[in-house]
Design an enzyme around this catalytic site. Structure first.
Site, PDB file in Angstrom:
ATOM      1  N   TYR A   1       0.850  -1.209   0.000  1.00  0.00           N
ATOM      2  CA  TYR A   1       0.000   0.000   0.000  1.00  0.00           C
ATOM      3  C   TYR A   1       0.879   1.250   0.000  1.00  0.00           C
ATOM      4  CZ  TYR A   1      -3.121   3.471   2.273  1.00  0.00           C
ATOM      5  OH  TYR A   1      -3.847   4.596   2.602  1.00  0.00           O
TER       6      TYR A   1
ATOM      7  N   LYS B   1       1.257   4.336  -2.753  1.00  0.00           N
ATOM      8  CA  LYS B   1       0.989   5.739  -2.397  1.00  0.00           C
ATOM      9  C   LYS B   1       2.215   6.609  -2.649  1.00  0.00           C
ATOM     10  CE  LYS B   1      -3.234   6.081  -0.439  1.00  0.00           C
ATOM     11  NZ  LYS B   1      -4.260   7.011  -0.917  1.00  0.00           N
TER      12      LYS B   1
END
Ligand code: NAP
Length: 303
Positions: free
Chosen positions: A129, A133
């Site tokens: 994740y 990002k």
């Protein structure tokens, strides 16, 4: 104002933003699957003056550990499609939302500042994740450098709010804690057991405060990128004690299982750059925000 597009409009942050920026267009995955390039091209058939990109595959620590492939693929695909189509369509402003959990897992000094973002590997539990990002930040910086766009991103700390999911399996940490307090109160056990040691430090921000900051970015046409976080950096134990007090629960026993993963020990960030861009911005005190969520949670019939 009316040609503002907000992705992730059905989520926690999107629901708060809708309250204070009602004229924008809010979309969710049921209308456009942002992982699909064709859907995103269709979205940009309309002319937008600004995009606020909230949509993301978001999840808790266990979800991140079990589904790293979805976390990296879904987020990379959504973010790449969005920034690329916005740029190709000549959208003048684009604001993305990252997260403080993508900062280096450990660092030599705290609070973390924006320049530290790529200075070390992120926490192993949400590595996929975090890398997706971080790639979004790199993508935006690259567009600004090469095409002189004025795109930006904010990096918020942990969020909570009355629009969070109340389902104990899927809600965020603080909302799940409030649910536990309410259930313990109702069952008369007056006991709350939490995972881990209670020692990690966290900044928890009322999701409405992030929405207010995003609205300021729109209204004041702010194009800098910065952290958005409260100045309250507290241990999980302290936060739980404040929550118990805010919920008016008395004589509660609080314990920690000591064996479950704690996640990142600390990731507190500086809000100095934010406050320079938005002088006088005020945050909802933790106790007050928790009380609001407690009232909303109690009204829900499913618990
Ligand atoms: P959320 O409540 O989980 O909502 C996620 C939103 O993304 C929903 O509207 C969802 O639509 C949409 N979405 C997910 N997959 C999609 C897809 N394939 N196509 C189109 N839309 C899709 O998230 P949030 O808490 O509001 O978070 C908003 C942003 O803040 C995210 O970028 C997140 O990374 C960031 N952030 C959150 C926190 C936090 O503690 N919550 C902290 C820091 C940063 P559906 O409802 O249709 O599924």
């Amino acid at each position: 104002m009316s040609s503002i597009l907000v992705t992730g409009g059905s989520g926690l942050v999107g629901s708060h933003l809708r309250e204070i920026l009602p004229d924008a267009t809010y979309i969710s995955s049921s209308e456009f699957d942002l992982r699909s390039e064709n859907d995103v091209k269709r979205l940009f058939e309309r002319e937008w003056s600004r995009v606020i990109h909230l949509a993301a595959r978001v999840g808790g620590i266990i979800d991140n550990i079990n589904y790293p492939l979805e976390f990296i693929e879904d987020n990379l695909r959504m973010n790449t499609n969005l920034v690329r189509q916005a740029r190709l369509s000549g959208v003048p402003r684009f604001t993305a939302v990252l997260s403080t959990c993508i900062y280096p897992d450990t660092f030599e000094s705290y609070p973390l500042v924006e320049e530290d973002l790529h200075s070390g590997p992120p926490q192993s539990t949400n590595f996929a994740y975090a890398i997706a990002k971080r790639a979004l930040a790199v993508h935006i910086d690259a567009a600004n450098k090469q095409f002189e766009t004025s795109y930006n991103y904010v990096i918020p700390c942990n969020l909570y709010g009355p629009y969070d999911r109340f389902d104990p399996e899927r809600s965020h940490y603080l909302t799940a804690l409030i649910g536990k307090i309410i259930r313990a109160e109702r069952s008369g056990t007056k006991r709350v057991e939490l995972l881990g040691t209670g020692k990690p430090l966290r900044q928890f921000m009322y999701a409405g405060d992030l929405a207010a900051a995003l609205k300021k970015i729109v209204v004041e046409d702010i194009t800098d990128s910065f952290n958005v976080a409260t100045s309250e950096n507290r241990s999980i134990r302290e936060i739980a004690e404040i929550a118990i007090e805010a919920c008016g629960a008395t004589d509660f026993e609080l314990s920690f299982d000591q064996v479950s993963p704690d996640g990142q020990f600390r990731k507190d960030v500086s809000n100095q750059k934010m406050l320079e861009a938005m002088p006088g911005f005020t945050f909802t005190p933790l106790k007050e925000g928790i009380r609001t969520v407690y009232e909303a949670y109690k009204k829900k019939s499913e618990i």
